[in-house]
Design an enzyme around this catalytic site. Structure first.
Site, PDB file in Angstrom:
ATOM      1  N   HIS A  32      10.824  45.887  11.882  1.00  0.00           N
ATOM      2  CA  HIS A  32      11.645  47.099  11.772  1.00  0.00           C
ATOM      3  C   HIS A  32      12.636  46.875  10.618  1.00  0.00           C
ATOM      4  CE1 HIS A  32      11.706  48.549  16.222  1.00  0.00           C
ATOM      5  NE2 HIS A  32      10.346  48.223  15.982  1.00  0.00           N
ATOM      6  N   GLU A  68      15.707  47.030   9.939  1.00  0.00           N
ATOM      7  CA  GLU A  68      17.106  46.565  10.378  1.00  0.00           C
ATOM      8  C   GLU A  68      16.918  44.887  10.268  1.00  0.00           C
ATOM      9  OE1 GLU A  68      17.176  50.232  13.053  1.00  0.00           O
ATOM     10  OE2 GLU A  68      15.647  48.916  12.298  1.00  0.00           O
ATOM     11  N   CYS A  98      17.148  50.340  17.948  1.00  0.00           N
ATOM     12  CA  CYS A  98      16.448  50.127  19.026  1.00  0.00           C
ATOM     13  C   CYS A  98      17.198  49.104  19.670  1.00  0.00           C
ATOM     14  CB  CYS A  98      15.130  49.850  18.894  1.00  0.00           C
ATOM     15  SG  CYS A  98      14.411  48.581  18.132  1.00  0.00           S
ATOM     16  N   CYS A 148      16.841  45.623  17.643  1.00  0.00           N
ATOM     17  CA  CYS A 148      17.662  45.504  16.399  1.00  0.00           C
ATOM     18  C   CYS A 148      19.099  45.381  16.720  1.00  0.00           C
ATOM     19  CB  CYS A 148      17.243  46.721  15.651  1.00  0.00           C
ATOM     20  SG  CYS A 148      15.518  46.643  14.960  1.00  0.00           S
TER      21      CYS A 148
END
Length: 155
Positions: free
Chosen positions: A56, A58, A86, A89
């Site tokens: 991801h 992040e 999410c 993260c």
């Protein structure tokens, strides 16, 4: 803390990172880690490119920031994300002791920074993150909507 012109500048760079995710067919999500008015980490969604469910934007930006600082503690760092984090993260942000998160669009399906639940400020956790939401939200949401419109049109 009110959002500033600097915050808008950094979020625009996160939106540019998100745009780069499109090249590999990934959902356009971007993140920028900033400390002392300098970028110390960048990330874009790379799940498809890397075949990695943890790739991801992040997480990639957090890893780069930690490497730049030589520490897992992201003291005095602000993370700018184009989509609400999410659970994975948001959890990584708490573990990294991130003091501030600014995100653009909310995620009503997987948001863990205030939408579905809030790991960033959960009362049982040992660290809380100051969260600012909605900066350039319309632009970020449209980036994602356009991606899925194209995906549906091509299928």
């Amino acid at each position: 803390m009110p959002l500033s012109d600097d915050d808008r500048h950094w979020m625009r760079l996160a939106l540019a990172e998100a745009e780069q995710a499109l090249i590999s067919g990934d959902v356009p999500i971007g993140a920028i880690a900033v400390r002392a008015d300098a970028i110390i980490g960048r990330g874009r969604n790379r799940r498809e490119a890397d075949n990695d469910p943890t790739a991801h934007a992040e997480i990639i930006a957090i890893r780069a920031a930690a490497a730049a600082l030589g520490s897992w503690r992201l003291d005095d760092v602000t993370l700018y994300c184009t989509l609400e984090p999410c659970a994975m993260c948001a959890g990584a942000m708490v573990l990294a002791r991130l003091p501030r998160l600014v995100y653009a669009a909310t995620d009503p399906k997987a948001g863990a920074a205030g939408s579905i639940f809030d790991l960033t400020r959960h009362h049982r956790l040992n660290h809380h993150i100051h969260v600012e939401r909605g900066l350039l939200a319309d632009e970020a949401a449209e980036q994602i909507r356009a991606f899925f419109r194209r995906l549906r049109a091509n299928n």
